[in-house]
Design a protein around this motif. Sequence first.
Motif, PDB file in Angstrom:
ATOM      1  N   SER A   1      -5.817 -17.891 -14.142  1.00  0.00           N
ATOM      2  CA  SER A   1      -6.031 -16.493 -13.737  1.00  0.00           C
ATOM      3  C   SER A   1      -6.999 -15.716 -14.626  1.00  0.00           C
ATOM      4  N   SER A   2      -7.865 -16.395 -15.363  1.00  0.00           N
ATOM      5  CA  SER A   2      -8.969 -15.700 -16.032  1.00  0.00           C
ATOM      6  C   SER A   2      -9.999 -15.348 -14.969  1.00  0.00           C
ATOM      7  N   THR A   3     -10.537 -14.145 -15.059  1.00  0.00           N
ATOM      8  CA  THR A   3     -11.441 -13.663 -14.022  1.00  0.00           C
ATOM      9  C   THR A   3     -12.835 -13.355 -14.563  1.00  0.00           C
ATOM     10  N   ASN A   4     -13.787 -13.366 -13.633  1.00  0.00           N
ATOM     11  CA  ASN A   4     -15.175 -13.054 -13.951  1.00  0.00           C
ATOM     12  C   ASN A   4     -15.766 -12.321 -12.757  1.00  0.00           C
TER      13      ASN A   4
ATOM     14  N   TYR B   1     -12.681 -25.424  -6.371  1.00  0.00           N
ATOM     15  CA  TYR B   1     -12.768 -26.805  -6.850  1.00  0.00           C
ATOM     16  C   TYR B   1     -11.399 -27.426  -6.622  1.00  0.00           C
TER      17      TYR B   1
ATOM     18  N   THR C   1     -14.902 -14.829  -9.753  1.00  0.00           N
ATOM     19  CA  THR C   1     -14.215 -16.109  -9.856  1.00  0.00           C
ATOM     20  C   THR C   1     -12.895 -15.929 -10.580  1.00  0.00           C
ATOM     21  N   ILE C   2     -11.994 -16.883 -10.346  1.00  0.00           N
ATOM     22  CA  ILE C   2     -10.699 -16.865 -11.018  1.00  0.00           C
ATOM     23  C   ILE C   2     -10.307 -18.299 -11.334  1.00  0.00           C
ATOM     24  N   SER C   3      -9.889 -18.524 -12.569  1.00  0.00           N
ATOM     25  CA  SER C   3      -9.505 -19.869 -12.983  1.00  0.00           C
ATOM     26  C   SER C   3      -8.064 -20.166 -12.583  1.00  0.00           C
ATOM     27  N   SER C   4      -7.652 -21.406 -12.799  1.00  0.00           N
ATOM     28  CA  SER C   4      -6.274 -21.777 -12.506  1.00  0.00           C
ATOM     29  C   SER C   4      -5.288 -21.018 -13.382  1.00  0.00           C
TER      30      SER C   4
ATOM     31  N   GLY D   1     -13.332 -18.871  -6.064  1.00  0.00           N
ATOM     32  CA  GLY D   1     -14.286 -17.785  -6.182  1.00  0.00           C
ATOM     33  C   GLY D   1     -14.706 -17.204  -4.847  1.00  0.00           C
TER      34      GLY D   1
ATOM     35  N   ASN E   1      -8.450 -25.927  -8.959  1.00  0.00           N
ATOM     36  CA  ASN E   1      -8.904 -25.364 -10.235  1.00  0.00           C
ATOM     37  C   ASN E   1      -9.508 -23.985  -9.970  1.00  0.00           C
ATOM     38  N   ASP E   2     -10.759 -23.787 -10.332  1.00  0.00           N
ATOM     39  CA  ASP E   2     -11.382 -22.478 -10.147  1.00  0.00           C
ATOM     40  C   ASP E   2     -11.542 -22.143  -8.660  1.00  0.00           C
TER      41      ASP E   2
END
Length: 118
Positions: free
Chosen positions: A55-58, A98, A50-53, A35, A32-33
């Motif tokens: 590909s959303s980033t923070n 994760y 961080t990057i989600s599965s 980072g 999953n995420d």
Amino acid sequence: QVQLVESGGGLVQPGGSLRPSCAASGSIRRINDMGWYRQVPGKQRELVATISSGSSTNYADSVKGRFTISRDNAKNTVYLQMNSLKPEDTAVYYCNAYIVAEVTEVYWGKGTLVTVSS
């Protein structure tokens, strides 16, 4: 047994670039995420990106516009493109993820040292 292994740290001059990577291995069902975090002696570990599965980033405010996180799901790998590096970016960089596996939890790598100095 799942493990994360970072590579690609090193010594770079101010204004330079590095691209550390972190590969996950083992009996992985899904990631999953993912980072990157960093830590300097005497301070708490802090979030870098961080990057989600999906590909959303923070990003932390201190690295926005200079660092880019990305991932290659086929290789179970996350990257951190670091540009315009500053001495204050010097730290040990850790990746985490994760991971859904026999033991589903957040896994951490052992870190890679990035030193920005002239």
